[in-house]
Structure formats: structure tokens, C-alpha cells
Design a protein around this motif. Structure first.
Motif, short mmCIF file in Angstrom:
data_model
loop_
_atom_site.label_atom_id
_atom_site.label_comp_id
_atom_site.label_asym_id
_atom_site.label_seq_id
_atom_site.Cartn_x
_atom_site.Cartn_y
_atom_site.Cartn_z
N HIS A 223 89.03 14.50 49.97
CA HIS A 223 89.85 15.68 49.71
C HIS A 223 91.29 15.24 49.46
O HIS A 223 91.84 14.44 50.22
CB HIS A 223 89.79 16.64 50.90
N ARG A 224 91.86 15.72 48.37
CA ARG A 224 93.23 15.42 48.00
C ARG A 224 93.49 13.93 47.88
O ARG A 224 94.47 13.38 48.39
CB ARG A 224 94.21 16.06 48.98
N GLY A 225 92.58 13.28 47.20
CA GLY A 225 92.80 11.88 46.85
C GLY A 225 92.54 10.86 47.94
O GLY A 225 92.91 9.71 47.80
N ARG A 226 91.92 11.26 49.04
CA ARG A 226 91.61 10.28 50.09
C ARG A 226 90.35 10.69 50.84
O ARG A 226 89.96 11.87 50.86
CB ARG A 226 92.77 10.14 51.07
N GLU A 227 89.71 9.71 51.44
CA GLU A 227 88.50 9.99 52.21
C GLU A 227 88.88 10.44 53.61
O GLU A 227 89.77 9.87 54.24
CB GLU A 227 87.61 8.74 52.29
N ARG A 228 88.19 11.46 54.07
CA ARG A 228 88.52 12.06 55.35
C ARG A 228 87.29 12.10 56.26
O ARG A 228 86.16 11.96 55.79
CB ARG A 228 89.09 13.46 55.16
N LEU A 229 87.55 12.33 57.53
CA LEU A 229 86.50 12.45 58.54
C LEU A 229 86.45 13.89 58.99
O LEU A 229 87.49 14.54 59.16
CB LEU A 229 86.81 11.53 59.72
N GLY A 230 85.24 14.43 59.18
CA GLY A 230 85.09 15.82 59.56
C GLY A 230 84.01 16.03 60.60
O GLY A 230 83.15 15.16 60.82
N MET A 231 84.08 17.17 61.25
CA MET A 231 83.08 17.56 62.26
C MET A 231 82.53 18.92 61.87
O MET A 231 83.28 19.87 61.61
CB MET A 231 83.73 17.65 63.65
N LEU A 232 81.20 19.04 61.83
CA LEU A 232 80.53 20.29 61.50
C LEU A 232 79.98 20.91 62.78
O LEU A 232 79.31 20.24 63.58
CB LEU A 232 79.38 20.06 60.51
N ARG A 233 80.27 22.19 62.98
CA ARG A 233 79.72 22.92 64.12
C ARG A 233 79.41 24.34 63.70
O ARG A 233 79.88 24.82 62.66
CB ARG A 233 80.69 22.91 65.30
N VAL A 234 78.63 25.04 64.53
CA VAL A 234 78.19 26.39 64.21
C VAL A 234 79.18 27.39 64.79
O VAL A 234 79.54 27.31 65.97
CB VAL A 234 76.77 26.66 64.76
#
Length: 369
Positions: free
Chosen positions: A143-154
């Protein structure tokens, strides 16, 4: 709601077409800079330092500035050649417990929605799997020109994405904690616990941004031409703590008064008295004592006499019985002697009468002959 990212969730061999939507919004009131003398708007223009003239956005590129201040141009082709497999893919790497995520890593939040009917089934599958496992998914995305780390939850019936900082982006708190050695007393901890319990819990929905509301009223008054009347807010007390225990007690009292409870140290005194009563009850015998003044001290002797052991009571009773028996015997002896004397006198008198009769009879016989 406008999406800010289009792509797919890569869940093993399952691909879920999604769109990313901002989950939060900023209600801050923004201001423009003006020239205070005449109210003219202050604008910033992009100017080339070499030509000293404005530059169009289409003519603007990017460069890296090294330690010496030199600029190294980086083109779009240079960036396109870099390996970035997650350009349009949110790739799930693992499933872990949410407790393993450091809150310091938490960043912006987004909602993930499907792009069509084809993605409804795999989207629901991932959502229900997350629910049942009570875990969160860790994913990488660009996102926006760089790799990012994310967390998915409900969240409800939706899957939410929280941007995470990379672990090396979180600083160590070295040198931040107090350097002075401080000992916290158990009594201070107890008061702190009491204050926490008194303040209790709160529904976050009940909390309001009072400054934002006051600012809106100020702007509305200015727009309508009215003179705003703002009530001065309470200034916070100084941060210097003279007596920690006194400050904690005062905080507990104020918190109780704010909740309509009886404040002060009455509760603490009651707890102390209750504790002393509890220690008394652990004694030998449970009795009811009336707390009176010291003038009633003689009553303690009677109380101690009442509490005399059973053996001593029996001994005292036997002694009193013996004394009574002796007194009765001493009273009976004179009466017995007097009765004996009376009986002896009566017998002697009867014997004298019989002897006299016999003598009288003999005399009469002699006279007749």
C-alpha cells in the motif's frame, strides 16, 4: 463509502476478491492559514530552487537524500523493478492469538468487503474460520509504494484489517522509566486498588470530546456573527505529590462523592472494626459485650465470677453444703439433749407413782387383816 485499495485475499489456494475501506474518520476541525493584517489566504507553492519558479505536479519526481545532502534520483521504472509480490494481494502468512500482538504495533484500521457474488462464499468461510478458532490472521500487503504488515480479525459480520508496524519499527523504552529506586508500600497499593474499583468501568460510547463540541459552538457563533461566550475550563492541579497516601485517600473520597456514594474514611474504619471483631470471635467463647465507660469497671469482677470454671463452682457448692450441715447438726444436738432429759424425767415420775401405789395397797391389806 469509497474504497482505497482493490485486490485479493490469498488464503492458501483460495482467492477472495476484496476492497479496502477506511474504518475510521477524523472529526477534527481544520483551519487555514491567513494573513492576520488583511485576512488574505496563505498558500504554499512548489517552487524549483534553481529556477525560482512554480512547478507543475507532472514535472515533479522523487529522489533520496544521502547523509551528505546529495540527491539521488529514483524513477518509477526503478521502483517497478523491485520484487513486490503483494502489489494487489493480501497474502495470509499465519494464524495466531490476538494476545501475541503488541498494542504498540497497532495502526490504522480498515474494513474488507467483497467485490461481487463470487467472493461471498470464500469471504464467509474465512470469517467463520476466524470466529471458531478465536485467532487472527497475519498478512502482508502492498500500500502506497511499500509492503506492509496487517492483522485480520472479525468485527460483527465483517473482516477488519489493522495495519501493523514491523517489529523493528517499535522502539525500546530504554531510559524512559524512572531511574530513582522507589519502594511501594502494600497500604499504598491497597488504596490504589480501592481507587480503581471506585472509578470502575466505563462504556466508551458515553465518552465525549468536549473540546471538539466547544470548538464547534465557537465556529458556529463566529459564522452567525454572534459573540461567543466560553466558560473557562477547570485547570488541572499541579503534578507535584506531597503525600501519596493523602492524595490517594482524597482521590477515593472524590470518586465516591462523584458516584453519589458515602465518601471519606468511614468505610475503612468499619473494615478495621470488623477485622477486630473477627479476631475476637476466634477466641474461646462467644459473648456479647457492651462497650461502656471506665466507671463501670466493678462489673468486670462479676463478669469474671460468672466465667468461673465449672469445677470451682462445684467445690464452692460442696463447701456451702458442708457448712449448712454442720449448722444443722449443732442446732439438733441441744434439742436432742433436752428431749432426752424430758424422757428420763417422765420415766422416773412414772416409776415413783407405781411404787407409791404398791405401798398404798400393802398398807390397805395390812389394815384389813
Amino acid at each position: 463509502m469509497r474504497s482505497i485499495w482493490n485486490g485479493n485475499i490469498s488464503f492458501g489456494l483460495v482467492s477472495i476478491p476484496i476492497k479496502i475501506y477506511p474504518a475510521t474518520e477524523d472529526h477534527s476541525i481544520s483551519f487555514r492559514q491567513i494573513h492576520t493584517r488583511d485576512g488574505g489566504r496563505i498558500r504554499y507553492r512548489k517552487v524549483c530552487e534553481l529556477e525560482d519558479s512554480p512547478v507543475e505536479s507532472s514535472e515533479i519526481g522523487r529522489a533520496y537524500e544521502d547523509a551528505d545532502g546529495a540527491l539521488v534520483p529514483i524513477t518509477d521504472d526503478d521502483l517497478a523493478a523491485l520484487p513486490l509480490p503483494t502489489t494487489h494481494t493480501l497474502e495470509i502468512e499465519a494464524f495466531i492469538s490476538a494476545a501475541e500482538i503488541d498494542p504498540l504495533q497497532m495502526g490504522d484500521a480498515y474494513y474488507l468487503g467483497t467485490t461481487g457474488a463470487a467472493g461471498a462464499k470464500p469471504y464467509t468461510l474465512l470469517r467463520e474460520a476466524l470466529k471458531r478458532s478465536e485467532k487472527v490472521a497475519i498478512a502482508k500487503y502492498a500500500h502506497r509504494g511499500r509492503e506492509r504488515l496487517g492483522m485480520l480479525r472479525v468485527v460483527g459480520d465483517t473482516i477488519a484489517l489493522h495495519r501493523l508496524l514491523w517489529p523493528d519499527e517499535v522502539r525500546e523504552p530504554a531510559g524512559v522509566a524512572p531511574k530513582e529506586k522507589v519502594t511501594v508500600k502494600p497500604a499504598e497499593l491497597d488504596l490504589a486498588d480501592t481507587l480503581m474499583e471506585t472509578l470502575g468501568e466505563v462504556d466508551l460510547n458515553d465518552l465525549r470530546d468536549e473540546y471538539h463540541e466547544a470548538l464547534e459552538e465557537l465556529v458556529a457563533a463566529k459564522v452567525s456573527g454572534a459573540t461567543p461566550v466560553a466558560e473557562p475550563g477547570e485547570r488541572p492541579a499541579g503534578a507535584q505529590v506531597v503525600d501519596l497516601m493523602a492524595a490517594l485517600k482524597e482521590s477515593v473520597r472524590s470518586a465516591k462523592e462523584a458516584r453519589g456514594e458515602e465518601g471519606g474514611e468511614g468505610g475503612e474504619a468499619g473494615e478495621g472494626a470488623e477485622g477486630e471483631a473477627g479476631e475476637e470471635e476466634e477466641g474461646a467463647e462467644a459473648t456479647v459485650h457492651e462497650l461502656r465507660g471506665r466507671k463501670k469497671a466493678p462489673a468486670k469482677k462479676a463478669a469474671s465470677a460468672k466465667k468461673a470454671p465449672a469445677g470451682e463452682k462445684k467445690t464452692a457448692a460442696k463447701r456451702s453444703e458442708t457448712k449448712a450441715a454442720k449448722a444443722a447438726k449443732s442446732a439438733e444436738e441441744p434439742a436432742g439433749k433436752a428431749a432426752g432429759k424430758k424422757q428420763t424425767g417422765t420415766k422416773k415420775a412414772a416409776a415413783k407413782k407405781t411404787t407409791a401405789k404398791k405401798q398404798t395397797g400393802k398398807r390397805g391389806t395390812r389394815t384389813a387383816s
